[in-house]
Design a protein around this motif. Structure first.
Motif, PDB file in Angstrom:
ATOM      1  N   GLN A   1      -1.503   6.791  16.803  1.00 18.51           N
ATOM      2  CA  GLN A   1      -1.325   7.268  18.180  1.00 18.51           C
ATOM      3  C   GLN A   1      -1.240   6.106  19.168  1.00 18.51           C
ATOM      4  O   GLN A   1      -0.424   6.128  20.094  1.00 18.51           O
ATOM      5  CB  GLN A   1      -2.452   8.232  18.568  1.00 18.51           C
TER       6      GLN A   1
ATOM      7  N   SER B   1      -0.057   3.170  18.458  1.00 21.75           N
ATOM      8  CA  SER B   1       1.266   2.592  18.217  1.00 21.75           C
ATOM      9  C   SER B   1       2.379   3.445  18.810  1.00 21.75           C
ATOM     10  O   SER B   1       3.383   2.912  19.285  1.00 21.75           O
ATOM     11  CB  SER B   1       1.513   2.432  16.715  1.00 21.75           C
ATOM     12  N   ARG B   2       2.234   4.753  18.772  1.00 18.58           N
ATOM     13  CA  ARG B   2       3.285   5.637  19.294  1.00 18.58           C
ATOM     14  C   ARG B   2       3.529   5.401  20.785  1.00 18.58           C
ATOM     15  O   ARG B   2       4.657   5.516  21.256  1.00 18.58           O
ATOM     16  CB  ARG B   2       2.908   7.098  19.081  1.00 18.58           C
ATOM     17  N   TYR B   3       2.465   5.087  21.524  1.00 15.08           N
ATOM     18  CA  TYR B   3       2.574   4.939  22.974  1.00 15.08           C
ATOM     19  C   TYR B   3       2.644   3.487  23.434  1.00 15.08           C
ATOM     20  O   TYR B   3       2.943   3.230  24.596  1.00 15.08           O
ATOM     21  CB  TYR B   3       1.401   5.636  23.662  1.00 15.08           C
TER      22      TYR B   3
ATOM     23  N   PRO C   1       3.897  -0.067  24.363  1.00 14.86           N
ATOM     24  CA  PRO C   1       5.215  -0.621  24.662  1.00 14.86           C
ATOM     25  C   PRO C   1       5.480  -1.959  23.960  1.00 14.86           C
ATOM     26  O   PRO C   1       6.608  -2.426  23.925  1.00 14.86           O
ATOM     27  CB  PRO C   1       5.184  -0.803  26.184  1.00 14.86           C
TER      28      PRO C   1
ATOM     29  N   LYS D   1       2.659  -3.177  17.831  1.00 18.93           N
ATOM     30  CA  LYS D   1       2.941  -2.115  16.866  1.00 18.93           C
ATOM     31  C   LYS D   1       3.077  -2.697  15.464  1.00 18.93           C
ATOM     32  O   LYS D   1       2.497  -2.184  14.514  1.00 18.93           O
ATOM     33  CB  LYS D   1       4.248  -1.390  17.219  1.00 18.93           C
TER      34      LYS D   1
ATOM     35  N   LEU E   1       9.378   4.141  21.035  1.00 14.33           N
ATOM     36  CA  LEU E   1       8.316   4.996  21.544  1.00 14.33           C
ATOM     37  C   LEU E   1       8.255   6.289  20.734  1.00 14.33           C
ATOM     38  O   LEU E   1       9.287   6.844  20.356  1.00 14.33           O
ATOM     39  CB  LEU E   1       8.604   5.318  23.015  1.00 14.33           C
ATOM     40  N   MET E   2       7.059   6.736  20.416  1.00 18.02           N
ATOM     41  CA  MET E   2       6.766   8.022  19.793  1.00 18.02           C
ATOM     42  C   MET E   2       7.118   8.134  18.306  1.00 18.02           C
ATOM     43  O   MET E   2       7.092   9.219  17.742  1.00 18.02           O
ATOM     44  CB  MET E   2       7.445   9.173  20.552  1.00 18.02           C
TER      45      MET E   2
ATOM     46  N   TYR F   1      13.566   6.605  18.750  1.00 15.54           N
ATOM     47  CA  TYR F   1      12.588   7.406  19.486  1.00 15.54           C
ATOM     48  C   TYR F   1      12.227   8.686  18.733  1.00 15.54           C
ATOM     49  O   TYR F   1      13.087   9.404  18.252  1.00 15.54           O
ATOM     50  CB  TYR F   1      13.166   7.753  20.863  1.00 15.54           C
ATOM     51  N   ASN F   2      10.922   8.948  18.627  1.00 15.94           N
ATOM     52  CA  ASN F   2      10.375  10.201  18.122  1.00 15.94           C
ATOM     53  C   ASN F   2      10.770  10.513  16.673  1.00 15.94           C
ATOM     54  O   ASN F   2      10.760  11.659  16.259  1.00 15.94           O
ATOM     55  CB  ASN F   2      10.788  11.363  19.034  1.00 15.94           C
TER      56      ASN F   2
END
Length: 172
Positions: A35, A37-39, A41, A46, A66-67, A88-89
Protein backbone atom coordinates in the motif's frame (compact mmCIF):
# COMPACT_ATOMS: atom_id res chain seq x y z
CA UNK A 1 0.57 -21.67 -21.58
CA UNK A 2 0.71 -20.73 -17.92
CA UNK A 3 3.04 -22.66 -15.66
CA UNK A 4 1.49 -23.09 -12.23
CA UNK A 5 1.84 -25.63 -9.47
CA UNK A 6 -1.52 -26.99 -8.29
CA UNK A 7 -2.26 -27.82 -4.65
CA UNK A 8 -5.57 -29.62 -3.91
CA UNK A 9 -7.46 -28.76 -0.73
CA UNK A 10 -10.03 -30.62 1.36
CA UNK A 11 -13.00 -28.95 3.00
CA UNK A 12 -14.08 -25.38 2.27
CA UNK A 13 -12.73 -23.49 -0.72
CA UNK A 14 -9.03 -22.77 -0.76
CA UNK A 15 -9.35 -19.07 0.12
CA UNK A 16 -10.76 -20.08 3.51
CA UNK A 17 -7.50 -21.96 4.00
CA UNK A 18 -5.15 -19.19 2.86
CA UNK A 19 -3.24 -18.97 6.14
CA UNK A 20 -2.20 -22.59 5.81
CA UNK A 21 -0.28 -21.53 2.71
CA UNK A 22 1.13 -18.20 3.86
CA UNK A 23 1.87 -16.67 7.26
CA UNK A 24 -0.60 -14.07 8.53
CA UNK A 25 2.32 -11.85 9.54
CA UNK A 26 3.86 -12.06 6.08
CA UNK A 27 0.52 -11.14 4.52
CA UNK A 28 0.03 -8.18 6.87
CA UNK A 29 3.61 -6.91 6.39
CA UNK A 30 3.38 -7.28 2.62
CA UNK A 31 -0.01 -5.57 2.49
CA UNK A 32 1.28 -2.54 4.40
CA UNK A 33 4.39 -2.15 2.25
CA UNK A 34 2.47 -2.72 -0.98
CA UNK A 35 0.00 0.00 0.00
CA UNK A 36 2.88 2.39 0.72
CA UNK A 37 4.35 1.55 -2.70
CA UNK A 38 1.02 1.99 -4.49
CA UNK A 39 0.78 5.63 -3.37
CA UNK A 40 4.47 6.58 -3.21
CA UNK A 41 5.55 8.99 -5.94
CA UNK A 42 9.22 7.98 -5.62
CA UNK A 43 10.26 5.27 -8.10
CA UNK A 44 13.53 4.52 -6.24
CA UNK A 45 11.59 4.06 -2.97
CA UNK A 46 9.14 1.67 -4.65
CA UNK A 47 11.99 -0.34 -6.17
CA UNK A 48 13.74 -0.50 -2.79
CA UNK A 49 10.58 -1.82 -1.07
CA UNK A 50 9.94 -4.35 -3.84
CA UNK A 51 13.53 -5.61 -3.74
CA UNK A 52 14.43 -5.47 -0.05
CA UNK A 53 11.13 -5.91 1.78
CA UNK A 54 9.04 -8.01 -0.62
CA UNK A 55 11.88 -10.01 -2.19
CA UNK A 56 10.98 -9.27 -5.81
CA UNK A 57 13.62 -9.25 -8.52
CA UNK A 58 13.38 -5.77 -10.04
CA UNK A 59 15.78 -4.50 -12.69
CA UNK A 60 17.42 -1.11 -13.02
CA UNK A 61 15.11 1.73 -14.05
CA UNK A 62 12.03 -0.49 -13.83
CA UNK A 63 9.08 1.82 -13.18
CA UNK A 64 5.87 1.01 -11.34
CA UNK A 65 3.17 3.62 -11.87
CA UNK A 66 0.76 4.86 -9.23
CA UNK A 67 -1.61 2.21 -7.82
CA UNK A 68 0.17 -0.88 -9.18
CA UNK A 69 -0.87 -3.90 -7.08
CA UNK A 70 1.64 -6.72 -6.76
CA UNK A 71 0.76 -10.09 -5.26
CA UNK A 72 0.30 -9.79 -1.49
CA UNK A 73 0.99 -13.40 -0.57
CA UNK A 74 3.89 -14.35 -2.89
CA UNK A 75 5.53 -11.19 -4.30
CA UNK A 76 8.93 -12.95 -4.28
CA UNK A 77 7.69 -14.91 -7.33
CA UNK A 78 7.69 -11.72 -9.46
CA UNK A 79 10.64 -10.78 -11.67
CA UNK A 80 10.76 -7.55 -13.69
CA UNK A 81 13.60 -6.69 -16.06
CA UNK A 82 15.46 -3.45 -16.72
CA UNK A 83 13.79 -0.29 -18.03
CA UNK A 84 10.28 -1.78 -17.93
CA UNK A 85 7.13 0.24 -17.22
CA UNK A 86 4.16 -1.22 -15.35
CA UNK A 87 1.16 1.04 -16.04
CA UNK A 88 -1.27 2.70 -13.65
CA UNK A 89 -3.49 0.42 -11.54
CA UNK A 90 -2.13 -2.80 -13.03
CA UNK A 91 -2.19 -6.04 -11.01
CA UNK A 92 0.46 -8.76 -10.98
CA UNK A 93 -0.73 -12.05 -9.44
CA UNK A 94 1.33 -15.12 -8.58
CA UNK A 95 -1.47 -17.03 -6.85
CA UNK A 96 -5.04 -18.02 -7.51
CA UNK A 97 -7.30 -19.59 -4.90
CA UNK A 98 -10.01 -21.75 -6.44
CA UNK A 99 -12.77 -23.96 -5.02
CA UNK A 100 -10.90 -27.29 -4.82
CA UNK A 101 -7.28 -26.12 -5.18
CA UNK A 102 -4.91 -23.20 -5.17
CA UNK A 103 -2.25 -22.50 -7.76
CA UNK A 104 1.10 -20.72 -7.59
CA UNK A 105 3.19 -19.56 -10.51
CA UNK A 106 6.12 -17.26 -11.16
CA UNK A 107 5.63 -14.13 -13.27
CA UNK A 108 8.56 -13.06 -15.41
CA UNK A 109 8.42 -9.70 -17.15
CA UNK A 110 11.36 -9.00 -19.43
CA UNK A 111 13.38 -5.85 -20.03
CA UNK A 112 12.13 -2.83 -22.00
CA UNK A 113 8.51 -3.99 -21.66
CA UNK A 114 5.60 -1.54 -21.69
CA UNK A 115 2.50 -2.65 -19.78
CA UNK A 116 -0.53 -0.40 -20.23
CA UNK A 117 -2.78 0.85 -17.44
CA UNK A 118 -5.31 -1.43 -15.75
CA UNK A 119 -3.68 -4.63 -16.97
CA UNK A 120 -3.98 -7.87 -15.00
CA UNK A 121 -1.15 -10.39 -15.22
CA UNK A 122 -2.07 -13.90 -14.09
CA UNK A 123 0.25 -16.41 -12.39
CA UNK A 124 2.68 -18.49 -14.40
CA UNK A 125 3.22 -16.23 -17.42
CA UNK A 126 6.35 -14.88 -19.05
CA UNK A 127 6.37 -11.60 -20.96
CA UNK A 128 9.32 -11.37 -23.33
CA UNK A 129 11.74 -8.46 -23.73
CA UNK A 130 10.48 -5.39 -25.63
CA UNK A 131 6.86 -6.59 -25.58
CA UNK A 132 3.99 -4.11 -25.42
CA UNK A 133 0.80 -4.93 -23.52
CA UNK A 134 -2.24 -2.74 -24.33
CA UNK A 135 -4.16 -1.05 -21.54
CA UNK A 136 -6.90 -3.07 -19.88
CA UNK A 137 -5.53 -6.43 -20.99
CA UNK A 138 -5.66 -9.73 -19.12
CA UNK A 139 -2.36 -11.54 -19.64
CA UNK A 140 -3.36 -15.20 -19.32
CA UNK A 141 -0.63 -16.68 -21.52
CA UNK A 142 3.00 -16.06 -22.42
CA UNK A 143 3.82 -13.03 -24.57
CA UNK A 144 6.60 -13.31 -27.15
CA UNK A 145 9.47 -10.80 -27.23
CA UNK A 146 8.83 -7.72 -29.41
CA UNK A 147 5.12 -8.48 -29.79
CA UNK A 148 2.23 -6.10 -29.24
CA UNK A 149 -0.74 -7.75 -27.52
CA UNK A 150 -3.98 -6.47 -26.03
CA UNK A 151 -7.44 -7.40 -24.91
CA UNK A 152 -9.44 -9.94 -23.00
CA UNK A 153 -8.97 -12.53 -24.30
CA UNK A 154 -5.40 -11.52 -25.10
CA UNK A 155 -4.70 -11.24 -28.84
CA UNK A 156 -1.53 -10.59 -30.79
CA UNK A 157 -1.91 -7.31 -32.68
CA UNK A 158 1.65 -7.24 -34.07
CA UNK A 159 4.21 -10.04 -34.05
CA UNK A 160 7.23 -7.74 -34.21
CA UNK A 161 7.27 -4.06 -33.25
CA UNK A 162 10.93 -3.49 -34.20
CA UNK A 163 9.98 -2.16 -37.63
CA UNK A 164 7.34 0.23 -36.32
CA UNK A 165 8.05 3.92 -36.61
CA UNK A 166 6.82 6.55 -34.18
CA UNK A 167 3.59 8.28 -35.33
CA UNK A 168 5.37 11.60 -35.98
CA UNK A 169 7.82 9.92 -38.40
CA UNK A 170 5.04 8.23 -40.44
CA UNK A 171 3.49 11.56 -41.42
CA UNK A 172 6.66 12.94 -43.00
Amino acid sequence: MRRTDKYPVEGPNSLWQVYRTVSRWKAIRNFIFIQISRYAPSLPLKRWIYRHVLGMKVGEHASFALMVMVDVFFPERIEVGNNTIIGYNSTILTHEYLIKEYRLGNVRIGSHVMIGANTTILPGVTIGDHAIIGAGSVVHKDVAPYSFVAGNPLRVLRDDVRNDQPDDERDE
